[in-house]
Design a protein around this motif. Sequence first.
Motif, PDB file in Angstrom:
ATOM      1  N   LYS A  84      96.274  84.083 -18.834  1.00 21.02           N
ATOM      2  CA  LYS A  84      94.879  83.751 -19.904  1.00 21.02           C
ATOM      3  C   LYS A  84      94.930  82.588 -19.046  1.00 21.02           C
ATOM      4  N   ASN A  85      94.995  81.342 -19.374  1.00 20.28           N
ATOM      5  CA  ASN A  85      95.087  80.215 -19.104  1.00 20.28           C
ATOM      6  C   ASN A  85      95.773  79.394 -18.483  1.00 20.28           C
ATOM      7  N   GLY A  86      96.438  79.984 -17.792  1.00 22.50           N
ATOM      8  CA  GLY A  86      96.813  78.765 -16.568  1.00 22.50           C
ATOM      9  C   GLY A  86      97.396  77.404 -17.259  1.00 22.50           C
ATOM     10  N   SER A  87      97.593  76.477 -16.467  1.00 24.19           N
ATOM     11  CA  SER A  87      98.066  75.010 -17.577  1.00 24.19           C
ATOM     12  C   SER A  87      97.957  74.292 -16.696  1.00 24.19           C
ATOM     13  N   ARG A  88      98.181  73.254 -17.740  1.00 18.36           N
ATOM     14  CA  ARG A  88      97.476  71.607 -17.399  1.00 18.36           C
ATOM     15  C   ARG A  88      98.490  70.477 -16.771  1.00 18.36           C
ATOM     16  N   ASP A  89      99.635  70.702 -16.628  1.00 14.27           N
ATOM     17  CA  ASP A  89     100.408  69.728 -15.749  1.00 14.27           C
ATOM     18  C   ASP A  89     100.648  69.545 -14.966  1.00 14.27           C
ATOM     19  N   ASN A  90      99.793  70.271 -13.760  1.00 14.14           N
ATOM     20  CA  ASN A  90      99.267  69.254 -12.322  1.00 14.14           C
ATOM     21  C   ASN A  90      97.862  69.645 -11.903  1.00 14.14           C
TER      22      ASN A  90
ATOM     23  N   CYS B  34      67.978  69.470 -12.089  1.00  8.72           N
ATOM     24  CA  CYS B  34      68.007  71.214 -12.590  1.00  8.72           C
ATOM     25  C   CYS B  34      67.862  71.739 -14.402  1.00  8.72           C
ATOM     26  N   GLY B  35      68.676  70.318 -14.648  1.00  6.74           N
ATOM     27  CA  GLY B  35      68.923  70.772 -16.071  1.00  6.74           C
ATOM     28  C   GLY B  35      70.000  71.192 -17.095  1.00  6.74           C
ATOM     29  N   GLU B  36      70.380  71.880 -14.976  1.00  3.45           N
ATOM     30  CA  GLU B  36      72.013  73.031 -15.960  1.00  3.45           C
ATOM     31  C   GLU B  36      72.659  72.426 -16.321  1.00  3.45           C
ATOM     32  N   GLN B  37      74.136  72.798 -18.065  1.00  7.51           N
ATOM     33  CA  GLN B  37      74.715  71.872 -18.842  1.00  7.51           C
ATOM     34  C   GLN B  37      76.370  72.655 -18.421  1.00  7.51           C
ATOM     35  N   LYS B  38      76.231  74.286 -18.390  1.00  4.82           N
ATOM     36  CA  LYS B  38      77.388  74.615 -17.695  1.00  4.82           C
ATOM     37  C   LYS B  38      77.842  74.328 -16.881  1.00  4.82           C
ATOM     38  N   GLU B  39      77.456  74.602 -15.597  1.00  4.96           N
ATOM     39  CA  GLU B  39      77.871  74.313 -14.455  1.00  4.96           C
ATOM     40  C   GLU B  39      77.741  72.759 -13.664  1.00  4.96           C
ATOM     41  N   VAL B  40      78.335  71.975 -14.538  1.00  2.68           N
ATOM     42  CA  VAL B  40      78.034  70.618 -14.123  1.00  2.68           C
ATOM     43  C   VAL B  40      79.875  70.051 -14.061  1.00  2.68           C
TER      44      VAL B  40
ATOM     45  N   GLN C   4      90.323  63.716  -8.225  1.00  2.00           N
ATOM     46  CA  GLN C   4      90.573  65.185  -8.776  1.00  2.00           C
ATOM     47  C   GLN C   4      89.791  65.350 -10.064  1.00  2.00           C
ATOM     48  N   GLN C   5      88.878  67.153  -9.452  1.00  4.71           N
ATOM     49  CA  GLN C   5      88.156  67.317 -10.567  1.00  4.71           C
ATOM     50  C   GLN C   5      88.744  67.185 -11.761  1.00  4.71           C
ATOM     51  N   VAL C   6      88.131  67.116 -13.202  1.00  5.75           N
ATOM     52  CA  VAL C   6      88.817  67.322 -13.902  1.00  5.75           C
ATOM     53  C   VAL C   6      88.273  68.537 -15.131  1.00  5.75           C
ATOM     54  N   GLY C   7      87.529  68.775 -14.837  1.00  4.32           N
ATOM     55  CA  GLY C   7      86.469  70.360 -15.122  1.00  4.32           C
ATOM     56  C   GLY C   7      85.075  69.883 -15.476  1.00  4.32           C
ATOM     57  N   ARG C   8      84.377  70.728 -16.394  1.00  2.00           N
ATOM     58  CA  ARG C   8      83.062  71.259 -16.717  1.00  2.00           C
ATOM     59  C   ARG C   8      83.084  70.546 -17.909  1.00  2.00           C
ATOM     60  N   SER C   9      81.783  69.236 -18.194  1.00  2.00           N
ATOM     61  CA  SER C   9      81.548  69.414 -19.381  1.00  2.00           C
ATOM     62  C   SER C   9      82.516  69.072 -20.423  1.00  2.00           C
ATOM     63  N   LYS C  10      82.251  67.661 -21.444  1.00  2.00           N
ATOM     64  CA  LYS C  10      82.576  66.861 -22.399  1.00  2.00           C
ATOM     65  C   LYS C  10      83.806  67.899 -22.792  1.00  2.00           C
TER      66      LYS C  10
ATOM     67  N   TRP D  67      93.535  68.588 -16.679  1.00  2.00           N
ATOM     68  CA  TRP D  67      93.949  66.740 -17.264  1.00  2.00           C
ATOM     69  C   TRP D  67      94.313  67.069 -18.788  1.00  2.00           C
ATOM     70  N   ASN D  68      95.708  67.036 -19.247  1.00  2.00           N
ATOM     71  CA  ASN D  68      95.743  66.745 -20.228  1.00  2.00           C
ATOM     72  C   ASN D  68      95.393  66.020 -21.629  1.00  2.00           C
ATOM     73  N   PRO D  69      95.829  66.645 -23.283  1.00  2.00           N
ATOM     74  CA  PRO D  69      94.729  66.218 -23.596  1.00  2.00           C
ATOM     75  C   PRO D  69      95.241  64.058 -23.465  1.00  2.00           C
ATOM     76  N   GLY D  70      95.613  63.503 -23.490  1.00  2.00           N
ATOM     77  CA  GLY D  70      96.447  62.658 -23.056  1.00  2.00           C
ATOM     78  C   GLY D  70      95.353  61.323 -21.656  1.00  2.00           C
ATOM     79  N   LYS D  71      95.221  62.592 -20.574  1.00  2.00           N
ATOM     80  CA  LYS D  71      94.525  62.202 -20.196  1.00  2.00           C
ATOM     81  C   LYS D  71      92.700  61.905 -19.807  1.00  2.00           C
ATOM     82  N   MET D  72      92.449  63.140 -20.700  1.00  2.00           N
ATOM     83  CA  MET D  72      91.702  63.159 -20.691  1.00  2.00           C
ATOM     84  C   MET D  72      90.855  62.409 -21.773  1.00  2.00           C
ATOM     85  N   GLN D  73      91.481  61.703 -22.522  1.00  2.00           N
ATOM     86  CA  GLN D  73      91.360  60.815 -23.140  1.00  2.00           C
ATOM     87  C   GLN D  73      91.426  59.255 -22.616  1.00  2.00           C
TER      88      GLN D  73
END
Length: 773
Positions: free
Chosen positions: A189-195, A730-736, A747-753, A759-765
């Motif tokens: 369902k959700n995948g993993s954020r280890d890599n 274009c003002g798009e928010q979800k697809e940034v 590497q890609q981090v994710g979409r939106s803050k 990335w794991n929570p520590g790397k995001m912080q």
Amino acid sequence: MRDDLEIKDARVIAALQTKAQTCVIKNNGIFERFSHEKIVRSCLMVGAPLWASEKIASYVAKTAYDGISTAEIKMLVFDHLKKIDGEVADKYLATNTLRVRTSRDTIEPFDQRKIEKTLIVETEASGELARKIATQVWKELKKLDVEYLTAPMIREIVNTKLVENGLETLRKKYTRLGIPVYNITNLIKNGSRDNANMIHNPETVHKYVADEALKQYALLSIPQELADAHMSGDIHIHDLEFFAGRPINCLQHDLRTFIRYGLRVDGTGDHTSVAGAPKHIGTLMNHTGEIMLAAQQNMSGGQSMSLWNVFVAPFAAGLSYDEIKQAVQMLIYNLNMAYAARGSQVPFTSMNLEFTVPDFLKDETAYGPGGKAVGVYGDFEEETRALERAFTEELLKGDSDGKPHLFPNTIYTLRKEVLGSEFEEDLLKVHELSAKYGTAYFTNMLPDYRGNMANYMGCRTQLNDNWTGDWDKDCLRTGNLAYVTLNLPRIAYNSRDDDDVFEYLDSYMNLAEQVLMLRRRQAMHCLDDYNLLPFLTQDVDGERYYRVENSTMSFGFVGLNEMLLEHCGNGIEDEDARKFGLDVIKYINQRAATLKEETGLRWSVLQTPAESTAYRFAMLDKEKFGDKAITQGDAGAYYYTNSSHVPVNADVLLPEKIRIEEKFHPMTLGGHIFHAFMGEAYANPESLMSLTNKIATKSDIGFWAYSSAMSFCMKCKSLMKGLQDQCGNCGEQKEVEWYDRITGYVQQVGRSKSASGGWNPGKMQELRDRKRF
């Protein structure tokens, strides 16, 4: 005569029952006609006498009703057999009632002897002990009211009995490895954020499930104290999932090997097509991608090609610049689109590029089309430069959407002769790439601790020609075999004084040394005994392609800054505290030097590329030491400062950061990196080039990158600087989509803050905490 009459009467009764055509529901839901003969046969097979078998079958026939289940019938038979012979009844229960879903995807009758046999084979238990345990298990199984047993269920009960009998060593050998159903569901369902380099798809699910079993296997296979040290967070054993079967970490290829002898992607040519020596640059580009894809099946970490454009240069002779660019473009796209490596990743690749043919290579034999000698590499200066320019320009273009090419990590080698005006245009183009995407790396060959050759294999692991003094043997066809990371802050939490620090450091290094020697032993088994790594063991002029004897085994470390804060009262920015930090890393180097003398192996020290380790250590220490633990980040997203870096949020100017961190690069020759996190404003290429000149000529920084946070709008294909919540076009928010350097590579981090992406929570912080220059 009396028995014959009884049998005849029973058959008459059975015949009357059959007229009613009673139907039985089998376990699989299928209906079948009630069979008197089946019951007789099943009783006879477990040793019941004929008269008893007929009597029981007749009783069941009278009792059965239309729609009765086979399970009910079997219990009726069992209950009546118990009145006649308890042992026969037990045998009937095991054979007919207790059915086992096996790991071979079959359903079989329970057989106690199979437990005995597996205990003898798998744990080397005696026959007497195996029978004792199997009998205890059988007594437990008889109590269960289940339709089916499973092999894992039986094995768990066996393990329970082994523990109850004080046989923990046997239990470790007999245990079953796997992953809970809940975890697999969550992965789907959700995948993993280890890599952060892995997308969410079926192949990643398969990889994570296999990884979990192999991690458990590794931790059971090594001595308990080493497994405990890893799980408790004293040390971190990297790539546990690859410990048993893919124990070699990083690799530097020698492209000349495949230019001269062609390509066997399976290492032997027995299972795939064999390619001869390439005759055209396009073929060589294709082979280059296939080499890295094939080698990735045998390795756990990154791989690189040093002197790439020098070795390719003879194939570019006589071609137009457009033809050269087209060939380079082919390679770049191949490396970014081959989603066939571990768990549906692209191969983790790097290219070490030269701006010119280095002096030590100018008189070396050059190999060109067909693998033939075509003079010396000094004859191909123009082609070498053209290939470097083509590579840079193709990376600058990005892909067809305008996104950066994330692979290969492109590493530009700076030598004294390169920093003159002759190469100014080429250097400027590279710094345009740094300003736009932040993907370029720089290797500094000017400091005194350098020789002729140094190369890097991705995040930061590196080789120098400081082992035998031969640039070829020291730096090509070998790499980093493995590294283990030491939790430096925990040493400080446990220490009262300097002596304690170094005593704890000794004990942690002892643990790491044991792990690394076990890892090397397993690597030798995989190379020599198991025939498990055929690409690495392929023959090249009578020797193995992978030069394991020249590979490095490394002590890594995390959290020097937090160690100094706890032990000295100040962090790495303080000069006195930093002196103690240098003493700590010097001490680790002394241990590596001693081990070189004692073992004859190549030991080194590196700044760990801690994507998850800095987060894992901090979270474990926060739980263990509470408020005593000094960490970066916030609750649920704690992390330690990577290796000997200045904290990412430190209020330190760039020149000061360089001055602090340069001291550690000559002491971490197993790998290091300096990060200059650039701000949201578009960096000026000329200014970056001026900074590069100063770093190269006035510091001991060996390897660095100008890292730029970027945002990319998936809707209108706009690239923006900084981590933006909304597209400015274009003002798009979800697809940034956000991009930044995680530890080594972009590497890609994710979409939106609000999204954490890969990335794991520590790397995001840490990403949010980074101070931009």
